[in-house]
Design an enzyme around this catalytic site. Structure first.
Site, PDB file in Angstrom:
ATOM      1  CD  GLU A  48      -1.303  -2.263   2.224  1.00 39.22           C
ATOM      2  OE1 GLU A  48      -2.111  -2.881   2.936  1.00 39.22           O
ATOM      3  OE2 GLU A  48      -0.084  -2.527   2.185  1.00 39.22           O
ATOM      4  CB  CYS A  79      -1.056   0.261   5.164  1.00 38.90           C
ATOM      5  SG  CYS A  79       0.565  -0.468   4.803  1.00 38.90           S
TER       6      CYS A  79
END
Length: 147
Positions: A48, A79
């Site tokens: 991510e 993330c």
């Protein structure tokens, strides 16, 4: 999500946990990432984060409003924070993560009303395929450790 799965498979070939992510804006992929914390010696090199960095560089802005993130595994707390700070419009993930998932499995940071940005979360897209890729990776790893 199919492109994210392909990136996850790429991570697996590199010995990384198979997680892939893509950032999409107006129907086009503007950022790609796959897990690389081992090879990059970087604890923040999750799929991510790498996809967000790629998109931000291409779009010339650290904010990514109007963008959607597709990722094969439910994001962790780190993330999720980056997704929130990037002002992502929507997060779509495949497999839930019962050990570190921060989008509903362990906690749900996106449901915290006191925070100033609220990314829409859509769980479960191609969950079986995403989960199978992870399960196969860890089964193979356990099998090689037994030798």
């Amino acid at each position: 999500m199919r492109e994210a799965l392909a990136l996850a498979a790429r991570a697996a070939t590199l010995g990384e946990v198979p997680v892939g992510a893509v950032v999409v804006r107006d129907g086009a992929i503007v950022g790609r990432g796959w897990n690389a914390p081992i090879s990059e010696h970087d604890p923040s090199a999750h799929a991510e984060i790498r996809a967000l960095r790629d998109a931000a560089a291409k779009l010339g802005n650290y904010r990514l409003p109007g963008c959607d993130l597709y990722v094969t595994l439910e994001p962790c707390l780190m993330c999720s924070g980056a997704i929130m700070h990037a002002r992502m419009r929507r997060l779509v993930y495949g497999a839930a993560d019962a050990k570190t998932g921060a989008c509903g499995s362990i906690i749900n940071v996106f449901a915290e009303k006191r925070l100033n940005h609220h990314t829409e979360v859509a769980p479960g897209l191609l969950a079986a395929e995403c989960g199978a890729l992870l399960s196969a990776f860890f089964a193979a790893r356990r099998g090689s450790e037994a030798l």
